[in-house]
Write a protein that holds these residues in place. Structure first.
Motif, mmCIF file in Angstrom:
data_model
loop_
_atom_site.group_PDB
_atom_site.id
_atom_site.type_symbol
_atom_site.label_atom_id
_atom_site.label_comp_id
_atom_site.label_asym_id
_atom_site.label_seq_id
_atom_site.Cartn_x
_atom_site.Cartn_y
_atom_site.Cartn_z
ATOM 1 N N ILE A 251 -58.499 -7.554 14.875
ATOM 2 C CA ILE A 251 -57.557 -8.083 13.880
ATOM 3 C C ILE A 251 -57.803 -7.492 12.503
ATOM 4 N N TRP A 252 -59.027 -7.196 12.162
ATOM 5 C CA TRP A 252 -59.300 -6.723 10.810
ATOM 6 C C TRP A 252 -58.805 -5.295 10.592
ATOM 7 N N ILE A 253 -58.493 -4.600 11.725
ATOM 8 C CA ILE A 253 -57.816 -3.307 11.588
ATOM 9 C C ILE A 253 -56.316 -3.500 11.767
ATOM 10 N N GLY A 254 -55.997 -4.301 12.743
ATOM 11 C CA GLY A 254 -54.594 -4.443 13.131
ATOM 12 C C GLY A 254 -53.687 -4.929 12.013
ATOM 13 N N ILE A 255 -54.108 -5.979 11.318
ATOM 14 C CA ILE A 255 -53.223 -6.568 10.302
ATOM 15 C C ILE A 255 -53.016 -5.626 9.113
ATOM 16 N N PRO A 256 -54.071 -5.062 8.525
ATOM 17 C CA PRO A 256 -53.821 -4.116 7.411
ATOM 18 C C PRO A 256 -52.952 -2.944 7.850
ATOM 19 N N LEU A 257 -53.179 -2.461 9.082
ATOM 20 C CA LEU A 257 -52.388 -1.333 9.575
ATOM 21 C C LEU A 257 -50.918 -1.720 9.649
ATOM 22 N N LEU A 258 -50.679 -2.944 10.118
ATOM 23 C CA LEU A 258 -49.312 -3.423 10.217
ATOM 24 C C LEU A 258 -48.650 -3.485 8.838
ATOM 25 N N VAL A 259 -49.402 -3.986 7.873
ATOM 26 C CA VAL A 259 -48.860 -4.087 6.514
ATOM 27 C C VAL A 259 -48.532 -2.694 5.962
ATOM 28 N N LEU A 260 -49.475 -1.757 6.189
ATOM 29 C CA LEU A 260 -49.244 -0.382 5.720
ATOM 30 C C LEU A 260 -47.987 0.214 6.336
ATOM 31 N N LEU A 261 -47.853 0.024 7.653
ATOM 32 C CA LEU A 261 -46.678 0.553 8.324
ATOM 33 C C LEU A 261 -45.403 -0.109 7.809
ATOM 34 N N ALA A 262 -45.514 -1.376 7.434
ATOM 35 C CA ALA A 262 -44.328 -2.088 6.973
ATOM 36 C C ALA A 262 -43.861 -1.571 5.618
ATOM 37 N N ILE A 263 -44.803 -1.240 4.736
ATOM 38 C CA ILE A 263 -44.356 -0.794 3.410
ATOM 39 C C ILE A 263 -44.150 0.721 3.325
ATOM 40 N N ALA A 264 -44.696 1.473 4.296
ATOM 41 C CA ALA A 264 -44.592 2.940 4.218
ATOM 42 C C ALA A 264 -43.161 3.444 4.040
ATOM 43 N N PRO A 265 -42.212 2.985 4.846
ATOM 44 C CA PRO A 265 -40.856 3.515 4.656
ATOM 45 C C PRO A 265 -40.292 3.191 3.272
ATOM 46 N N LEU A 266 -40.627 2.015 2.739
ATOM 47 C CA LEU A 266 -40.099 1.638 1.426
ATOM 48 C C LEU A 266 -40.697 2.511 0.335
ATOM 49 N N VAL A 267 -41.995 2.759 0.441
ATOM 50 C CA VAL A 267 -42.656 3.634 -0.531
ATOM 51 C C VAL A 267 -42.028 5.022 -0.474
ATOM 52 N N SER A 268 -41.802 5.477 0.739
ATOM 53 C CA SER A 268 -41.235 6.797 0.934
ATOM 54 C C SER A 268 -39.858 6.919 0.298
ATOM 55 N N ILE A 269 -38.955 5.971 0.560
ATOM 56 C CA ILE A 269 -37.619 6.124 -0.028
ATOM 57 C C ILE A 269 -37.618 5.839 -1.516
ATOM 58 N N ALA A 270 -38.523 5.008 -1.998
ATOM 59 C CA ALA A 270 -38.608 4.797 -3.445
ATOM 60 C C ALA A 270 -38.992 6.105 -4.134
ATOM 61 N N ALA A 271 -39.959 6.822 -3.525
ATOM 62 C CA ALA A 271 -40.376 8.107 -4.090
ATOM 63 C C ALA A 271 -39.216 9.101 -4.067
ATOM 64 N N LEU A 272 -38.485 9.142 -2.983
ATOM 65 C CA LEU A 272 -37.351 10.054 -2.871
ATOM 66 C C LEU A 272 -36.278 9.715 -3.901
ATOM 67 N N ALA A 273 -35.985 8.431 -4.049
ATOM 68 C CA ALA A 273 -34.949 8.011 -4.996
ATOM 69 C C ALA A 273 -35.336 8.425 -6.413
ATOM 70 N N LYS A 274 -36.609 8.257 -6.730
ATOM 71 C CA LYS A 274 -37.049 8.546 -8.085
ATOM 72 C C LYS A 274 -37.018 10.053 -8.386
ATOM 73 N N ARG A 275 -37.370 10.863 -7.373
ATOM 74 C CA ARG A 275 -37.524 12.286 -7.651
ATOM 75 C C ARG A 275 -36.251 13.110 -7.453
ATOM 76 N N ALA A 276 -35.177 12.497 -6.970
ATOM 77 C CA ALA A 276 -33.978 13.283 -6.668
ATOM 78 C C ALA A 276 -33.420 13.921 -7.935
ATOM 79 N N ALA A 277 -33.088 15.209 -7.864
ATOM 80 C CA ALA A 277 -32.456 15.898 -8.992
ATOM 81 C C ALA A 277 -31.721 17.114 -8.447
#
Lengths: 198, 113
Positions: free
Chosen positions: A168-194
């Motif tokens: 569990i001590w690996i599983g839960i943090p990994l799950l959280v990371l996977l959950a926010i990864a796509p959002l971080v990714s598109i936020a970065a893309l949105a910010k850098r678009a030019a």
């Protein structure tokens, strides 16, 4: 004598222009002077009267400088950073997987054909996460380790476990990371678009 | 008094659309400054102001320039539309046509009434 007079007129104008253009960066100023000299030469004016006409049509030195000030302060004429294509990318990368997986593939295609992002940014958008939240949903369905307790003929208790599970001590943090990864990714893309970055 | 009002409105319009007119002239091929000024005619009041305008279009990545030798005379600075410039021009044309048609329609109503 006429030739020298008209030369003097032009030089006088250029001198006044150079003085008024003191506030401009050097490169800009030199360009302007070269452009005006070229303009006068191009007009083919040779006599006094012709040269006066050309200089008058050029306008006053103040008007030309005012043009530079206006150029400085005005909003750049550029294309919008995010067009329909880019908005589609930002929507399809995290959620397109749910449209029969094809949605994500379309999103990736639009990502790579857009000129709004550099290669590195496109790689980030592709790998973080492949198939977006669909991957997360699939990973969530993975049962992990299942154990069954069996009592055999002789009364012995046997535990049989199949599969591999994450603690569990690996599983839960990994799950959280996977959950926010796509959002971080598109936020970065949105910010850098030019425009014109590809 | 009415002349002042009209002059003001037209000055604003001229100022707002001039850069797109320049882009449009470059659509068919590259041009040099003097040539552009000649084509713009009445749209430009003081010809020298074309140069800061062109400098701005370059800054915004909408045009490129190169100096070229000319057969009889001094070298000329030629301006060329970039892909970005082409797209900005296309977007403007759409907006302009819509705007122009709206204004015309309203002015026509005013005239009939």
């Amino acid at each position: 004598m006429t030739v020298m007079d008209s030369d003097r007129l032009v030089n006088d104008y250029i001198e006044r222009l150079a003085r008024a253009a003191r506030s401009l960066p050097e490169e800009r100023r030199e360009e302007l002077l070269a452009d005006v000299r070229s303009h006068v030469a191009e007009s083919g004016a040779t006599t006094d009267v012709e040269v006066r006409n050309v200089l008058e049509r050029l306008g006053s030195v103040e008007e030309i400088l005012a043009g530079y000030e206006e150029a400085q302060t005005s909003r750049p004429l550029t294309e919008p950073r995010l067009r329909l294509q880019e908005y589609a990318v930002l929507l399809l990368l995290p959620f397109g997987g749910f449209l029969f997986m094809v949605g994500w593939l379309v999103g990736v295609t639009l990502l790579w054909t857009s000129d709004r992002w550099r290669k590195g940014e496109k790689i980030l958008g592709t790998l973080l996460l492949p198939f977006g939240y669909l991957s997360l949903a699939v990973a969530g369905m993975y049962p992990g380790q299942t154990c069954a307790r069996v009592v055999d003929g002789s009364g012995e208790v046997i535990d049989t476990c199949t599969g591999v599970g994450l603690p569990i001590w690996i599983g839960i943090p990994l799950l959280v990371l996977l959950a926010i990864a796509p959002l971080v990714s598109i936020a970065a893309l949105a910010k850098r678009a030019a425009p014109n970055r590809a | 008094m009415s002349h002042m009002v009209v002059a003001n409105a037209l000055t604003q319009l001229r100022r707002g659309t001039l850069e797109y007119c320049v882009l449009a002239l470059l659509r068919t091929g590259e041009r040099y400054g003097f040539d552009l000024v000649r084509e713009l005619g009445d749209l430009v009041t003081s010809e020298g102001t074309i140069y800061p305008l062109l400098a701005r279009l370059r800054r915004d990545g909408l045009v490129d320039t190169t100096w070229r030798e000319s057969e009889a005379g001094p070298p000329r600075r030629y301006y060329r539309l970039t892909d970005s410039g082409r797209r900005v021009l296309d977007a403007f044309v759409l907006d302009w046509e819509r705007f122009r048609d709206s204004v015309d329609a309203v002015l026509l109503v005013g005239r009939r009434g």
